[in-house]
Design an enzyme around this catalytic site. Structure first.
Site, PDB file in Angstrom:
ATOM      1  N   HIS A 118       8.797   3.883  -5.509  1.00 62.19           N
ATOM      2  CA  HIS A 118       8.756   2.811  -4.346  1.00 62.19           C
ATOM      3  C   HIS A 118       8.577   3.326  -3.060  1.00 62.19           C
ATOM      4  O   HIS A 118       9.593   4.217  -2.579  1.00 62.19           O
ATOM      5  CB  HIS A 118      10.070   1.892  -4.493  1.00 62.19           C
ATOM      6  CG  HIS A 118      10.314   0.757  -3.510  1.00 62.19           C
ATOM      7  ND1 HIS A 118       9.369  -0.240  -3.559  1.00 62.19           N
ATOM      8  CD2 HIS A 118      10.836   0.731  -2.637  1.00 62.19           C
ATOM      9  CE1 HIS A 118       9.540  -1.180  -2.541  1.00 62.19           C
ATOM     10  NE2 HIS A 118      10.455  -0.563  -1.826  1.00 62.19           N
ATOM     11  N   ASP A 174       8.513   2.528   0.732  1.00 64.04           N
ATOM     12  CA  ASP A 174       8.371   1.570   1.990  1.00 64.04           C
ATOM     13  C   ASP A 174       7.078   1.896   2.934  1.00 64.04           C
ATOM     14  O   ASP A 174       7.206   2.931   3.287  1.00 64.04           O
ATOM     15  CB  ASP A 174       9.762   1.461   2.484  1.00 64.04           C
ATOM     16  CG  ASP A 174      10.739   0.784   1.621  1.00 64.04           C
ATOM     17  OD1 ASP A 174      10.262  -0.305   0.937  1.00 64.04           O
ATOM     18  OD2 ASP A 174      12.032   1.374   1.521  1.00 64.04           O
ATOM     19  N   ASP A 180      11.575  -5.456  -4.302  1.00 63.69           N
ATOM     20  CA  ASP A 180      12.664  -5.196  -3.159  1.00 63.69           C
ATOM     21  C   ASP A 180      12.570  -6.133  -1.949  1.00 63.69           C
ATOM     22  O   ASP A 180      13.130  -6.073  -1.009  1.00 63.69           O
ATOM     23  CB  ASP A 180      12.470  -3.720  -2.783  1.00 63.69           C
ATOM     24  CG  ASP A 180      13.544  -3.146  -1.849  1.00 63.69           C
ATOM     25  OD1 ASP A 180      14.511  -3.548  -2.161  1.00 63.69           O
ATOM     26  OD2 ASP A 180      13.315  -2.441  -0.837  1.00 63.69           O
ATOM     27  N   HIS A 240       7.953  -5.744   3.582  1.00 63.99           N
ATOM     28  CA  HIS A 240       9.615  -6.279   3.514  1.00 63.99           C
ATOM     29  C   HIS A 240      10.370  -5.451   4.176  1.00 63.99           C
ATOM     30  O   HIS A 240      11.760  -6.049   4.001  1.00 63.99           O
ATOM     31  CB  HIS A 240       9.870  -6.348   2.087  1.00 63.99           C
ATOM     32  CG  HIS A 240       9.690  -5.205   1.064  1.00 63.99           C
ATOM     33  ND1 HIS A 240       8.831  -4.834   0.341  1.00 63.99           N
ATOM     34  CD2 HIS A 240      10.880  -4.205   1.264  1.00 63.99           C
ATOM     35  CE1 HIS A 240       9.291  -3.703  -0.176  1.00 63.99           C
ATOM     36  NE2 HIS A 240      10.600  -3.390   0.483  1.00 63.99           N
TER      37      HIS A 240
END
Length: 1014
Positions: free
Chosen positions: A262, A264, A374, A579
Site C-alpha cells: 500500500h 499512499d 484504506d 484518500h
C-alpha cells in the site's frame, strides 16, 4: 509432566533474538562510501552521477528533512568468499521498523539502472549467489531523508510536515554499508523458529500441538552450539523438520495470500516523494518475483504506474515482464485509491474509466475488482458504478476499524442504492499489511464471521502505507505455513482466483444493503476545507468545460475539442481525490500544493470554457446554464447589475429581462419576495422564516443559521477524527459586530452580518433573497484563526422527520434521525454532497451547500409537543496534526436554506448553487446538446467520446429514488444510439423514436448513451 513452559519459552526467545538473529551475516567487509548532498529537490541520475563526491564515514549524521543525499559505494568481494551467498547490507540509520515514513534509498548500477531499494526491513542488495570472489561493486545510492512525522505517536504538532518549516538539521546517522555473507542455514533457522514459536504462543494452553512444538524447540536448542551458531544451524533445522512437516487439519481455514504494498499517493510525504517511493517498492517487488516463482503481487493505482513509466523506464520494463509471467496483478481499476465518500459521481466514474483503460492499454488486462483497502467509508453508489465498469468484486478492510459496532460479515453481497449487488470481501486478518505472523494467522481464523458457510479469506501481505512491500522473509513464512498443523493454510494466489473460489463455495452469502459507514475518521468530511472546495469546484468546472466544448464541437466550424487537455485536467483532479488528500489528512506540504493545483486547474478550465463559448460567435450577450434543469433566476451581468433570466437546461438564452416575478422588499431586517419572508434577528441569526406558499408556515423552531463553535480534541488522529464528546462544550456566536442591509433591489435583497470571536477570527455573512426563488443564501467569508475548534451552522426546523436524505453520487441515502440502536448512534457525523433534505408528509426543507460535506441531523421533542429536526452543516475545523496550520486563514463559500423543498427541488437547487449561470459574449443560439422530457431523469455528463470518433456521450441517472421515464432529445441530427458501459463500450442498441431516445430507469439507475451524429 512438570509445567516448564516459562523456562522453555524464555530460553527460545533469548537464543533466537540474541544469538541466532545476530549470526545471520557470517562475515562482513566495509564498502568505501562517498557522499553528495543534492541541493533542493531531487535530481536525475545523470546529474547525480556527474556530481562531486566527498569521503563519508560511518557514524556521520546526514540528511536534512526532505533532502536527497547521493552515496557512491565501492567494494570488492573477497576471493575466499567464492561459492557463498553475498549481499550488500546498508543501514542508513533507520528508526523503528516502518519502511514508509523515514529514510529510504534506491540503489542504482553505474549505468543508471535501478537495482533494488533499501529500507528498515529490507536492507540487503543481492550481489552473487553463489559468489565468484573478487567481484567489484559500484553503486550510486539515492537516499531520501524523509522525516518521521509519526514520531511521538502523533501526540504533538510538528513543523516537519513542510519543507518550508522543517529546518535543515540532519535527521539520521549512517550506521552501515558492508559487503556480507548471508549464512543461509542460520537465516532459514531464524525463520523456522519464528514461525514455530509464534504458532505455539497462539495455541491454547491445553492444546497438545502447543506442547509438541514447545518441547521440539527445547530439544532443538540443545543442539545449538553457542560458540558455532553457523556450524550447528543445519542440525538444529534437521531436528525441527518433523514438527514443521506435520500437515494442517483437513478443515483448516485457507488464507489466500496476495503480495501488496500500500503506497499512499500522498500522506506524510508530498506527491513528489511518492513518485520515488513507487520506484523503490516496485524494484524490490520485481526482484522478489525473480527469487520466488509462486509470488503474486497485487498493485492498484494507475497513476503510480504512470509515474514509474515516465520516470523509471527500467523498472517499468521489469513490471511488464512480471505481468506477463503472472506474478504481477494489476488490480483496483482506478486512477488512484480515492476517498470512498467525497468524490462526485462522475468523478468516481472517471476514476474507474481512466484506471481500467490504463491497464487494458499497457498490459492487455481488464481488472475485475475494486481494490480499496484504506478509504474512510464507502458510498452506496459503488456497487452500481463498479459493475458498470465491468467489475465483479469489491475489497476493503477499513470497516474493521469501527469504533462501536463490529461489522457482521467478511464475505457478502453488497447492495447499492439502485439494487445492484457486488461480491465483497473484508479480510478478517484486519490489515492490508500482513506479514503472516502467528498472531495474524490466529486472528484471521478467530475473527472470520463466515464459519460454517465458507472456508477461505484473503490476506494482502507486505509492508505498506508508505510502501516497502513484501519481503523474502514474508515469502518464507508463507512457504512454511502452506500446510502446517495448528495454523490456517496459506496459498499465495491472484486475488481474482480467491474471489472465484470464494464465490463458488458461498453463492448464498449474506447481503448488506446501503453505505459502508466507517465509525471512525468522521472529521475527514470537513478537515482542510480549501482542499475540499477545490475538488468540488473542479468537478463542476470540468462538467461545464465538457458541455460547452461539446456544444462548440457540434456547432462551431473549425473548433477542436480539447481531448488531451481535458484528459490531463481530469487526471489531476482524480489524483487529488486520493484518500489522504481530499479527506484532509495529509501534511501541510500536500495541502499547500493541492490548493495551488486546484487554482491552476480552475484557470485552465476557465480558459477552455471561455474559448468554447467564444467559438459560438460574437455579437451578443447570453446566459449559459450548465445545470441539467431549466432555470429562471437572478444573475448579475458583467456590470454587476442583476437581471432575471430564463435559461433552458444545458443551454443558453439572451440576456433579456423576463417578466419579473414579485419583487423583493426590504423592511428593516426583513426580506420578502412573496414566496418566503425572512427576518434577521439583532444577533444576526434568523429569527423567522415563513413559507408564504404554505399559508405563512413558520419553518424554524428556534434560531436559524446558529453558528456554534465547539471544542474539538479527539482521542487520536486529529485531522481524521471528531469524537462524540465534541458536542458537550461549545460557544454560540450570538454577538454580532454589525447587521446591515447591503442590497435593496427589486430583484434581490441582502443583509450582511459581521462577527468577531475567538483568537482574532472573523465571519462575514451576506444573507440574500432573490426574486422568484424561495432559496435563502448565506454567502460566507471566514478569516479563521482558531485551534482545535469545530464550527457548525445549525438550522432547527419545525418538522418531524423520521429520516434525513443526503445526496451522494448519482442519488441519495436516507439515514434515521433517531438513535434507537448503536448503529444509528454511531452516525453522529455523516457525509453528503450538495444537499440534505428533511421532511414530514406534505412538507420538506433542504439545506444546500457549494463545498462542504460533513453534517449532522438530530431530532428533539419540544415542550409544546412539536418536533424539532436540526440540520447542522460542518463548516471548518482546526486540527493541528499532521498539519499544525490546517484550515488557518481565509475561507469563502455559500450554503442555503430552501423552505418547502421536495427531493426534486433539492436536486435542482443543488446543481444551481454549484453551477452558477455564466454571462458571456456569444451570438450563437444553438439548441442544447441534449434535453430530457420527463421528470426524474437527470443529465450528469455531456462530452465527446474518448475514442475521438465525434460521437456524443451522455450519462443520465434517476435522481428521485423512484421509476422514471422520459425521452432524450438532441440538438443535432441523430443517426444512432447505443447503451454503453462506463468505458463507452457498447452493451446494446438504444431505440430511436421520432428523433429521440426513450429512457426508462429504475430508482437511481445510471445509464450511459453513445449518440452517433447524422
Amino acid at each position: 509432566m512438570h509445567d516448564e513452559r516459562r523456562r522453555i519459552e524464555e530460553r527460545v526467545q533469548r537464543l533466537h533474538d540474541q544469538r541466532i538473529k545476530t549470526a545471520i551475516y557470517a562475515a562482513t567487509v566495509p564498502l568505501e562510501v562517498e557522499a553528495w548532498q543534492a541541493p533542493g529537490e531531487p535530481v536525475p541520475f545523470a546529474e547525480a552521477a556527474a556530481a562531486p563526491y566527498a569521503p563519508f564515514a560511518m557514524g556521520t549524521p546526514w540528511g536534512p528533512p526532505w533532502g536527497t543525499t547521493w552515496f557512491r559505494m565501492r567494494g570488492q568481494v573477497p576471493s575466499e568468499w567464492a561459492g557463498r551467498r553475498v549481499e550488500a547490507v546498508i543501514d542508513l540509520g533507520f528508526v523503528g521498523d516502518w519502511p514508509g515514513n523515514q529514510a529510504e534509498a534506491l540503489v542504482h548500477l553505474t549505468d543508471g539502472r535501478p537495482l533494488k531499494a533499501v529500507n528498515p526491513l529490507n536492507q540487503y542488495v543481492p550481489i552473487a549467489h553463489p559468489a565468484v570472489g573478487g567481484e567489484e561493486i559500484h553503486y550510486l545510492v539515492e537516499a531520501a531523508s524523509n522525516p518521521d512525522i509519526l514520531a511521538n505517536d502523533f501526540a504533538a504538532p510538528t513543523p516537519l510536515g513542510d519543507v518550508l518549516t522543517a529546518g535543515d538539521k540532519p535527521l539520521y546517522t549512517f550506521r552501515r554499508a558492508d559487503i556480507a555473507i548471508l549464512d543461509e542455514d542460520v537465516w532459514h533457522l531464524d525463520l523456522d523458529i519464528q514461525v514455530l514459536r509464534e504458532l505455539m504462543l497462539e495455541l491454547g494452553e491445553h492444546d497438545p500441538r502447543r506442547h509438541e512444538i514447545m518441547h521440539a524447540l527445547d530439544r532443538a536448542m540443545d543442539l545449538l552450539d553457542l560458540d558455532d551458531i553457523s556450524g550447528s544451524a543445519a542440525s538444529v533445522r534437521e531436528a525441527l523438520k518433523p514438527v514443521l512437516a506435520k500437515p494442517a487439519h483437513a478443515s483448516a481455514h485457507i488464507v489466500s495470500g496476495v503480495g501488496h504494498a500500500h503506497i499512499d499517493s500522498a500522506w506524510l510525504w508530498p506527491i513528489r516523494e511518492t513518485k520515488r517511493k513507487t520506484s523503490r517498492t516496485f524494484s524490490n517487488v520485481t526482484s522478489l518475483a525473480d527469487e520466488y516463482e509462486e509470488f503474486v503481487f497485487a498493485c492498484s493505482q494507475a497513476q503510480q504506474y504512470e509515474w514509474v513509466r515516465d520516470n523509471y523506464p527500467h523498472v517499468w520494463a521489469r513490471i511488464q515482464e512480471s505481468v506477463k509471467k503472472g506474478q504481477w496483478a494489476p488490480v483496483g481499476g482506478m486512477w488512484v485509491e480515492a476517498d470512498g465518500n467525497l468524490p462526485g459521481g462522475e468523478a468516481i466514474a472517471r476514476q474507474l474509466i481512466h484506471g481500467k483503460r490504463f491497464f487494458i492499454e499497457h498490459f492487455g488486462i481488464e481488472t475485475k475488482g475494486v481494490w480499496l483497502p484504506d478509504s474512510f467509508g464507502y458510498t452506496a453508489a459503488y456497487p452500481q458504478l463498479a459493475k458498470l465498469a465491468g467489475n465483479e468484486w469489491f475489497l476493503t478492510q477499513k470497516i474493521s476499524w469501527n469504533q462501536t459496532n463490529k461489522f457482521p460479515h467478511h464475505t457478502f453481497w453488497w447492495e447499492g442504492i439502485d439494487g445492484t449487488r457486488i461480491f465483497t470481501h473484508f479480510p478478517p486478518v484486519d490489515t492490508y499489511n500482513a506479514r503472516f505472523s502467528g498472531e495474524e494467522m490466529a486472528r484471521a481464523v478467530r475473527n472470520y464471521q463466515e464459519k460454517g458457510g465458507a472456508t477461505r479469506s484473503l490476506a494482502p501481505f507486505g509492508w505498506g502505507d508508505g510502501g516497502g512491500g513484501p519481503t523474502r522473509e514474508i515469502m518464507e513464512r508463507a512457504r512454511r505455513l502452506k500446510n502446517l498443523e495448528g495454523s490456517a493454510r496459506v496459498e499465495v494466489e491472484h486475488p481474482d482466483a480467491f474471489f472465484a473460489k470464494a464465490r463458488e463455495e458461498y453463492p448464498d452469502a449474506p447481503v448488506w444493503v446501503g453505505e459502508l459507514y466507517l465509525e471512525l475518521h468522521r472529521a475527514t468530511y470537513t478537515s482542510q476545507a480549501r482542499t475540499k472546495q477545490g475538488n468540488r469546484r473542479s468537478e463542476h468546472r470540468l462538467r461545464e468545460a465538457e458541455l460547452w466544448a461539446t456544444t462548440a464541437a457540434l456547432h462551431a466550424p473549425g473548433y477542436a475539442y480539447p481531448y488531451a487537455k481535458l484528459d490531463r485536467l481530469w487526471k489531476t483532479v482524480l489524483l487529488h481525490q486520493f484518500h489522504d488528500i481530499l479527506p484532509g489528512s495529509s501534511i501541510a506540504w500536500v495541502h499547500r500544493e493541492a490548493e495551488a493545483e486546484y487554482a491552476r486547474v480552475a484557470q485552465e478550465l476557465e480558459e477552455l470554457t471561455t474559448q468554447a463559448v467564444a467559438a459560438l460567435g460574437a455579437g451578443g450577450t447570453r446566459v449559459f446554464n450548465t445545470s441539467p434543469f431549466d432555470r429562471a433566476e437572478v444573475v448579475r451581468t458583467d456590470t454587476g447589475a442583476p437581471v432575471y433570466a430564463e435559461v433552458p437546461a444545458n443551454g443558453s438564452a439572451p440576456v433579456a429581462v423576463a417578466d419579473p416575478p414579485q419583487p423583493v422588499t426590504v423592511s428593516g431586517r426583513v426580506l420578502d419576495n412573496g414566496l418566503v419572508r425572512v427576518e434577521v434577528a439583532e444577533d444576526g441569526t434568523l429569527a423567522s422564516v415563513r413559507d408564504l406558499r404554505a399559508g405563512g408556515r413558520e419553518v424554524l423552531a428556534d434560531k436559524g443559521n446558529l453558528l456554534r463553535l465547539h471544542t474539538d480534541l479527539p482521542n487520536y488522529w486529529d485531522a481524521w477524527d471528531v469524537d462524540k464528546h465534541y458536542k458537550n462544550r461549545y460557544t454560540d456566536l450570538l454577538d454580532a459586530d454589525s447587521v446591515t442591509v447591503v442590497e435593496e433591489d427589486p430583484l434581490l435583497g441582502a443583509i450582511r452580518v459581521e462577527r468577531s470571536f475567538g483568537k482574532g477570527s472573523k465571519i462575514t455573512q451576506t444573507i440574500t433573497l432573490r426574486a422568484g426563488s424561495p432559496r435563502i443564501d448565506f454567502e460566507t467569508d471566514i478569516d479563521w484563526h482558531e485551534a482545535e475548534k469545530f464550527l457548525k451552522a445549525g438550522f432547527p426546523v419545525d418538522i418531524r422527520a423520521p429520516h434525513s436524505s443526503a445526496e451522494i453520487q448519482f442519488g441519495h441515502v436516507q439515514r434515521p434521525t433517531h438513535t434507537n440502536t448503536s448503529w444509528e448512534a454511531a452516525r453522529f457525523e455523516v457525509s453528503g454532497h450538495r444537499w440534505v433534505h428533511i421532511a414530514e408528509p406534505g412538507y420538506g426543507v433542504a439545506v444546500i451547500n457549494d463545498s462542504t460535506y460533513g453534517h449532522d441531523v438530530s431530532r428533539t421533542v419540544r415542550e409544546d409537543g412539536g418536533t424539532t429536526t436540526t440540520v447542522r452543516l460542518s463548516l471548518v475545523r482546526a486540527p493541528r496534526v499532521p498539519d499544525p496550520g490546517a484550515d488557518q486563514g481565509r475561507h469563502r463559500f455559500t450554503y442555503s436554506l430552501l423552505p418547502g423543498a421536495t427531493i426534486d427541488d433539492a436536486v435542482a437547487e443543488g446543481y444551481a448553487l454549484n453551477l452558477p449561470l455564466r454571462v458571456a459574449e456569444a451570438a450563437g443560439a444553438p439548441e442544447p446538446v441534449v434535453s430530457v422530457d420527463g421528470g426524474g431523469v437527470t443529465v450528469e455528463a455531456v462530452k465527446l467520446a474518448d475514442d475521438e470518433s465525434g460521437d456524443v456521450v451522455v450519462r443520465l441517472y434517476e435522481s428521485r429514488g423512484g421509476r422514471a421515464e422520459g425521452v432524450l432529445r438532441t440538438g443535432f441530427p441523430l443517426a444512432g444510439a447505443q447503451v454503453t458501459d462506463l468505458l463507452e463500450r457498447p452493451l446494446g442498441d438504444a431505440e430511436i423514436v421520432d428523433g429521440g431516445v426513450p429512457v426508462a430507469l429504475r430508482p437511481f439507475q445510471i445509464l450511459t448513451l453513445r449518440l452517433r451524429r447524422g
